[in-house]
Design a protein around this motif. Sequence first.
Motif, PDB file in Angstrom:
ATOM      1  N   GLU A   1       2.654 -25.829  -1.320  1.00 31.54           N
ATOM      2  CA  GLU A   1       3.325 -26.779  -2.199  1.00 31.54           C
ATOM      3  C   GLU A   1       4.660 -27.269  -1.633  1.00 31.54           C
ATOM      4  OE1 GLU A   1       2.405 -28.247  -5.013  1.00 31.54           O
ATOM      5  OE2 GLU A   1       0.435 -27.319  -4.826  1.00 31.54           O
TER       6      GLU A   1
ATOM      7  N   PHE B   1      -4.732 -31.430   1.021  1.00 29.51           N
ATOM      8  CA  PHE B   1      -4.009 -30.980  -0.167  1.00 29.51           C
ATOM      9  C   PHE B   1      -4.937 -30.288  -1.153  1.00 29.51           C
ATOM     10  CE2 PHE B   1      -0.045 -33.960  -0.132  1.00 29.51           C
ATOM     11  CZ  PHE B   1       0.293 -33.435   1.105  1.00 29.51           C
TER      12      PHE B   1
ATOM     13  N   SER C   1      -1.844 -33.440  -6.823  1.00 26.36           N
ATOM     14  CA  SER C   1      -0.460 -33.484  -6.314  1.00 26.36           C
ATOM     15  C   SER C   1       0.143 -34.873  -6.357  1.00 26.36           C
ATOM     16  CB  SER C   1      -0.430 -32.981  -4.864  1.00 26.36           C
ATOM     17  OG  SER C   1      -0.990 -31.711  -4.757  1.00 26.36           O
TER      18      SER C   1
ATOM     19  N   LYS D   1       4.216 -30.144   0.935  1.00 25.79           N
ATOM     20  CA  LYS D   1       3.403 -31.321   0.636  1.00 25.79           C
ATOM     21  C   LYS D   1       4.190 -32.623   0.773  1.00 25.79           C
ATOM     22  CE  LYS D   1      -0.306 -29.337  -2.121  1.00 25.79           C
ATOM     23  NZ  LYS D   1      -1.004 -29.275  -3.422  1.00 25.79           N
TER      24      LYS D   1
END
Length: 620
Positions: free
Chosen positions: A218, A211, A262, A221
């Motif tokens: 994105e 990540f 994230s 993820k």
Amino acid sequence: MIDSILFNLMLIGFLGIASQWLAWRFRMPAIVVMSIAGLLVGPIFGLIDPKADFGDMFKPIVSLAVAIILFEGSLNLDFREVRGLGKPVFRIVTFGALLAWIFGSLGAHYVAGLSWAVAFVIGGLFIVTGPTVILPLLRQAKLKPRPAAILKWEGIVVDPFGALLAVFAFEIINFLISEHVTATSLLLFFAASIFAGVFGWLVGKFTAFIFEKGHVPEFLKSPVVFVLVLASFAISDQIMHETGLLAVTVMGMTLANMHISSIDDMRHFKENISVLLISTIFVMLTASLSVDTLLRIFNWNIVAFVLLMLFIVRPLSIWLSTIGTDLSNKEKLLVGWIAPRGIVALTVSSYFASVLLEKGFEDASILTSLTFALVFSTVVAHGFSIKWLAKKLDLAIDEQPGVVIVGGNSFSTELAKTLQELKIPVLIADSSWQRLIPVRKAGVPFYKGEILSEQTEYYLDLTPYEYMIAATELDSYNALVCTTFVPEIGRNNLFQLSLRNQGEVDLEDMVHTIGGRILFQENVTWEELNKRIERGDVFRKTSITEKYRFEAYLEERDENTLLLFALKPSGRIEFFTEGASPKIEQGDTIVSLTQRCKEMKKINEKLAEQRENNQNGNVK
């Protein structure tokens, strides 16, 4: 009995989410409502039987759901959260868990009448509380940070270890009673447990690496994390049953403490999935119980065992394990009482009931009844008492919903002072000491720091605050703040100043998709509000009564009076927003911003009227 699997899935999902909504609407423990819903459609009315309907897929579905729920909970286990609480948390999840296992096993043998072998298996399992029941109760009760952190950490960390203890006890029994099982089997169990922990740590590290290095876009993820969680659980569980729970817990804790950018997105996605899974799985499990299982619950030995676990085993293990820590007696009392059991206990006990029966332990036939009795009793007892007990012990945050104002300025300071006068908790957050000078002089609580920083959640407890107002001079920042806090506070309780009349920057097209609700109906901007405060405008509080209705107030108010919000008798705040105004009723207090000169003129007119009435009275 409804035969359609698709319809049954729909019904289970609907009942789960409907139960969550009813619990929220009427302030009840969600687990209780879900359990009742499952019992009604399952053993009581016989509409569905998920275990029969889903067949061989029933256990894998439940197991994978538990793994995802446990991972979502472990994503919140950042070690920074337990600064100052490390000693009591460590004691409770180690020494306290061991004591609970021993005391629970003794109770299962002497009170429930189980053999030593079965008692020690089920005693290990009954130390679990778990995020499926603890986290919803904590959201409902709004405990102070210390007891809330202890209960959350215990529930998530002990959850996999309870299942592992049960497996360990079973392996010991196998070793003692079976001629074919050797010490190698025990070594394999420990090796598999170590492998699960290491494997979960490696998967967590790998996830963070791909990540942070940008190897995953994105939009992928959350799906990638979802698949890796399932892989971590399934591979570990394939090697040794129940070690998968340990793997996903370690994976979640690893990610939580690496502080990758994230993590919040993952946490929000998993939280939404977790709510859906908890709702669905709990209804599935309770609907799968048989009538015989329910009737067995009322046996005296099962009832006595449940009472023993509630009033002796849990409090005693907590008190003994926290000797010498800085926990107060009130905190020990609350933590010693709250220990609801949930999905892990139900699912794992059904597994051990079948394997122990195969080994010839006939008393294992009551394990499902015993477990459900403990689960339902603890959920009901603790779910309905946690809020009351926390208030009595002064360990709950005041129910009065508070307001966080982001941005220190003249208007926000005066608004905060007015909220304080109304006994509403308020706090102003800003990253600048300069902008906080008037706030500090006014005696308004403040937080110096960036509200969007990851560090904020560890230094600022937002639990007492249900509303947030973004009141800085930057519209884009206000919108970003509101959008960021949607998962925690909810879009209906997020507000920002008007985006109108901004010259070069026109964000009007994005109002409906980002940011919070636009405050005040006259579209006044940050500049206008602060100018009004600097010229001497004041906040006015007006009570609406049976004789003085809202209609009369509107007729009398000056055209320059700006309606801000209404305070309900219940303590709730309803703001006047763009395109919507609260329903004003008798007993409400309206807060407005009005010119000081107009205010003084009205006061003088009333004083003159009173003097005239007094003079007329004296003449008579």
